[in-house]
Design an enzyme around this catalytic site. Structure first.
Site, mmCIF file in Angstrom:
data_model
loop_
_atom_site.group_PDB
_atom_site.id
_atom_site.type_symbol
_atom_site.label_atom_id
_atom_site.label_comp_id
_atom_site.label_asym_id
_atom_site.label_seq_id
_atom_site.Cartn_x
_atom_site.Cartn_y
_atom_site.Cartn_z
ATOM 1 N N GLU A 131 -0.158 5.758 81.614
ATOM 2 C CA GLU A 131 -0.521 4.460 82.160
ATOM 3 C C GLU A 131 -2.009 4.392 82.480
ATOM 4 O OE1 GLU A 131 0.994 4.784 86.686
ATOM 5 O OE2 GLU A 131 2.636 4.847 85.249
ATOM 6 N N HIS A 163 3.562 -0.115 87.405
ATOM 7 C CA HIS A 163 3.526 0.826 88.541
ATOM 8 C C HIS A 163 3.337 0.075 89.868
ATOM 9 C CE1 HIS A 163 2.521 5.229 89.717
ATOM 10 N NE2 HIS A 163 3.126 4.596 90.714
ATOM 11 N N ARG A 175 7.706 9.367 88.019
ATOM 12 C CA ARG A 175 6.445 9.496 87.284
ATOM 13 C C ARG A 175 6.748 9.429 85.785
ATOM 14 N NH1 ARG A 175 3.887 8.053 91.035
ATOM 15 N NH2 ARG A 175 2.354 9.235 92.232
#
Ligand code: NAP
Length: 314
Positions: free
Chosen positions: A261, A279, A232
């Site tokens: 993000e 991601h 993360r």
């Protein structure tokens, strides 16, 4: 025949899975309604709706206001989007989709290791802009013999190890507790960084891990070190990372996840020693189908009073 169970879908997490949920249950898509109408919809479901389906990384806080909700089925493995103080307090069970995404995420981790160590993106640019005609591309760095230090050696971390070993890498790790495995354990992230060529975060998000990888850790990794983040974005102090990259305190970084993000600092985008991905760890067609199927299996199991295939311990 569709079930008569009602499922409130809190966000648009995966088109295919949502289409399957629509077929199987009576569904309500929260995002289809204007703000005011959303509140009305939620109130209208009181006493009738027992289940919420949501992304694991984000969930609408208003779902906890419904006292009839008994299960939240999350799409994804990192469940920092769930408010566990509320689910515990209200006795709501939570499921996620672990295991089925390990291979896809580990592939991306390995891709980032190879891409950063072998300078693949810049080599591609070198060919496209005809620099090759003026001389050879500078040598990069070998993977064989290097130490890959994994912070958070769990399901996905072990799938990364399975890939790194055939590349002849050595493995070290840090978790909160030592694991029954043959790899070198370091009791702190700092010591792991000092003893790694590549430091890879596979940590979950949330308050406990926020900025746990700080400027000191990056300095300890050293000027030849590579930092990879597939866990993360919030686990690393992003400002310290940018400073470490700009000042040459580390050699480069490969990031599938970012702190805020989908917004990415311009300074990171301008650095040619950083590889940035949006991601995409679990984002293969096959994996997304598996994740969706597991989410639905959890709901089916709940509605038929069977054990939940992947319940999150609270
Ligand atoms: P997992 O099996 O639970 O592994 C996580 C490991 O981290 C555990 O072994 C745990 O071990 C360790 N850990 C947790 N908190 C820690 C802490 N504060 N300090 C040190 N170690 C800690 O989970 P997983 O399935 O491998 O997934 C890991 C994470 O990857 C997810 O939570 C998610 O955030 C991320 N993820 C990213 C993508 C992507 O697309 N990039 C996709 C899926 C998942 P101990 O309990 O022994 O500390």
């Amino acid at each position: 025949m569709p079930s008569s169970e009602i499922v409130l879908i809190a966000n648009k997490f995966d088109h295919e899975t949502i289409a399957k949920l629509d077929k199987e249950y009576i569904t309500h898509h929260l995002w289809d309604y204007a703000e005011k109408e959303q509140n009305k919809l939620i109130q209208s479901l009181e006493g009738k709706c027992r289940a919420v389906a949501t992304a694991s990384w984000v969930c609408d806080e208003r779902v906890y206001d419904l006292s009839s909700i008994k299960i939240i089925a999350a799409f994804g493995v990192g469940v920092e989007g769930i408010n566990f103080s509320k689910t515990k307090h209200k006795g709501i069970r939570v499921t996620n989709t672990p295991g089925v995404l390990d291979d896809a995420v580990a592939d991306i981790a390995m891709a980032l290791i190879v891409t950063t160590m072998r300078n693949i993106i810049n080599a591609d640019k070198f060919v496209r802009n005809n620099s090759w005609q003026h001389g050879p591309f500078p040598p990069s760095r070998s993977l064989a013999g290097k130490t890959l230090g994994i912070i958070g050696l769990g399901r996905i971390g072990n799938a990364i190890v399975e890939r790194a070993l055939p590349f002849k890498m050595k493995i070290a790790y840090h978790n909160r507790s030592i694991k029954p495995c043959p790899y070198t354990y370091y009791p702190t992230i700092l010591e792991l960084a000092e003893n790694s060529d590549i430091l890879l975060s596979m940590l979950p998000g949330g308050d406990e891990t926020r900025n746990i990888i700080d400027g000191r850790t990056l300095q300890a990794l050293g000027p030849a070190g590579i930092f990879i983040n597939v866990g993360r974005g919030t686990t690393v102090d992003e400002e310290a990372l940018i400073a470490a990259l700009a000042q040459g305190l580390i050699a480069g970084a490969g990031l599938d996840v970012l702190a805020n993000e989908p917004y990415v600092p311009d300074s990171l985008k301008q650095m040619d020693n950083v590889v940035l991905l949006p991601h995409i760890g679990s984002a293969t067609l096959e994996t997304r189908v598996e994740m969706g199927n597991l989410l639905i299996k959890n709901l089916d199991a709940y509605f038929s009073s069977n054990p939940l295939p992947s319940e999150v311990e609270q």
